[in-house]
Write an enzyme that holds these catalytic residues in place. Structure first.
Site: not given
Length: 630
Positions: A270-272, A280-281
């Protein structure tokens, strides 16, 4: 011989694959049939734990003092702790704790003075006991061992590794059988040396004009050379495409699909939350970078065909419009089509803006024919001959930096880069994103700005912020321009080693710049790595990984030819279809369903299945010669 060895290895791999499949199916059946999870007695009733939760029992061993337990996630940088409970003398209470990130636990007395602090990372579905007093703290005891939440990832890796190995063994034996039993053998015949040299020269000239990969010119074949039956790799370099680039694009789109489908509900997929970098980033900037590489091929090819520049400009405007409109369609999904609050910006919208700016520069500044005249900067001519493009990009970055650190935002300090909310003691709770958010609100309107940023959960803020906003598009152009630099290397230098060497140098330089800008630390430094802000350090660190990964893929696919990039390259050749398809069908069966049990294994199996389906669809489209482009 080799065949016997490969046969034994394939048999062993098939056996191991069968055991892995059996284990996966047993785990899946167990998790589906057993939907129960541990409970925690909070207050007057039992609370059933969900993903990334554990139960903590806190015991006050003092007989005369009231003690308080405060806590905060380590991920919430400079945030004040929350009070969780107050314990009477000699009592025990239970509470639910988060297991995603480590937690700081503070023990305080009745006057809320800190007695001591402990940091601990709890495990999912574990049960722990913490004994406290006014004088000391006992070690946290594990009463119920937590689940190994990373075991499903390991099993999935082994499964796909063994599957790939068995597939390659099958292809090897099929090729050997075709070579051994083919009824139409090519008869040996002498080869004329002049025609061989002419063929080599024509091949090199063709590669130079199309941007395909070519190694150093091979030595001339002797007059007595014999033609042998060889198996030509499937579509290697077909249509002037660089297989390693298609594979890279396919890897990026597959990771994007997997992440958007949930990534097994693992936090690193998942994004930070704000600063930092996760798997994900990487995906979005990689796509922009790859777009820059491909853009050089496309525009150079059109210019060499003497296409009118104004016609190319019209095509660019058309493509930008289509991309922006497709992004609006995606934003309208899940009932988010209420016009007064309709979100305007998005992923494809940023693609549209960055593509338009970079393509416009290349159309009017690129020289389609490279001058063969030797100059003093010959070894870096790909950089020197694109100096105007770099100058324009640098101006955009300077404008971005000046606005970010110089714009006066009401109620916020100059140059604020924080997430707002609880950050820094909640001092600037409504300043999420600083100047970037302020520009979006003034230009687009507050109602049309994204209202669910990734920092909302950890930092407990409700201020709108769009990670694909207007200001971040300026530094995103730099991401595309760095990809264009990789593309110029391909069209300028024709041998493998020259390309790989320059890509590695670019990667090292970008990595060093990112490190200096963020001071080699997640939360400090003048410009932290931040995907939401599309900070300069984020641009350089993602470009660093892109340069190095393309170097690796190019080495094993185009130079050594150990792998032809399948099945990833099929998705890379149809990325628009896969992206739009997974966005539209993501919530539909058979791509997804509601898991019965709250376990990472359930979500991982579902997300891997949904992602694998798009690989299969891309392969079928490739077989049918069906490609979607804009």
């Amino acid at each position: 011989g080799l065949s016997q060895l490969m046969l034994e290895a394939a048999g062993l791999a098939a056996t191991l694959l069968g055991e892995v499949v059996s284990h996966v199916l047993q785990s899946f059946a167990t998790s589906v049939m057993d939907s129960t999870t541990p409970t925690c007695n909070v207050g007057r009733g039992a609370v059933r734990l969900t993903l990334d939760q554990a139960c903590l029992k806190v015991f006050n061993s003092d007989t005369a003092s009231y003690l308080q337990l405060w806590a905060q996630s380590v991920e919430c940088y400079k945030c004040n702790p929350w009070q969780f409970l107050t314990l009477d003398p000699g009592t025990i209470q239970e509470l639910v704790v988060n297991t995603t990130y480590p937690s700081d636990l503070y023990i305080r007395n009745e006057t809320e003075s800190d007695l001591y602090k402990v940091r601990y990372h709890f495990g999912q579905y574990g049960t722990y006991q913490l004994g406290i007093s006014t004088h000391n703290i006992t070690h946290i005891q594990v009463l119920v061992k937590p689940l190994n939440e990373f075991l499903p990832l390991f099993v999935a890796f082994i499964f796909f590794f063994m599957l790939a190995f068995v597939w390659q063994c099958t292809k090897f034996f099929r090729q050997r059988m075709d070579a051994s039993y083919s009824p139409h053998r090519v008869r040996s015949a002498p080869v004329d040396e002049s025609s061989s040299l002419l063929s080599q020269a024509l091949s090199r000239e063709s590669a130079s004009s199309s941007g395909t990969q070519q190694s150093s010119p091979p030595a001339p074949l002797p007059v007595t050379s014999q033609l042998q039956l060889v198996d030509i790799p499937d579509s290697r370099g077909t249509g002037g495409r660089l297989l390693s680039l298609d594979t890279f694009r396919g890897l990026a789109i597959i990771i994007m699909v997997f992440v958007n489908y949930g990534g097994g509900q693992y936090y690193f997929f998942q994004h930070a939350r704000w600063n930092g970098l996760t798997v994900a980033d990487l995906v979005f900037p990689w796509f922009l970078w790859i777009m820059g590489v491909s853009l050089i091929f496309s525009i150079r090819s059109q210019l060499r065909r003497t296409t009118k520049r104004y016609m190319m400009l019209l095509h660019i405007l058309k493509r930008c419009t289509i991309l922006f409109f497709l992004g609006l369609i995606i934003n309208s999904g899940n009932g988010h089509n209420y016009m007064p609050t309709f979100r305007i910006m998005g992923v494809l919208q940023r693609f549209s803006i960055c593509y338009g700016i970079t393509a416009l520069m290349e159309v009017y500044l690129m020289n389609p024919q490279e001058s063969p005249e030797y100059v003093w900067y010959w070894k870096v001519r790909d950089i020197m001959r694109s100096g105007v493009q770099w100058t324009i990009t640098t101006v955009l970055v300077i404008v971005h930096t000046a606005i970010t650190f110089g714009l006066v935002v009401p109620g916020c300090p100059k140059g604020y880069l924080g997430p707002g909310g609880l950050y820094n003691g909640g001092e600037h709770g409504n300043c999420t994103g600083g100047a970037a958010a302020y520009v979006d609100i003034k230009v687009l309107g507050k109602a049309h700005v994204y209202r669910s940023p990734t920092c909302r959960m950890i930092y407990n803020n409700d201020a709108p912020y769009d990670p694909e906003g207007i200001l971040g598009a300026l530094t995103a152009v730099l991401t595309v321009q760095l990809g264009a630099a990789a593309g110029r290397i391909i069209v300028t230098y024709q041998d493998h080693d020259s390309r790989i060497k320059r890509w590695i140098i670019w990667g090292i330089v970008c990595g060093m710049l990112a490190g200096f800008l963020c001071s080699w630390h997640k939360e400090s430094g003048p410009i932290p790595v931040n995907k939401n802000l599309w900070s300069l350090s984020f641009v350089f660190v993602t470009a660093c990984f892109a340069f190095l990964l393309l170097s690796f893929l190019y080495l094993i696919i185009d130079k050594w030819q150990w792998w032809n990039g399948s099945p990833l390259r099929y998705a890379g050749m149809n990325s628009i279809l896969v992206y739009m398809g997974h966005e539209i069908c993501g919530g539909l069966f058979p791509w997804s369903w509601t898991p019965v049990g709250e376990h990472h294994a359930n979500y991982l199996i579902m997300n891997l299945w949904g992602t694998s389906m798009w690989i299969i669809i891309a392969y079928i489209c490739h077989r049918q010669k069906l490609y979607v482009s804009v």
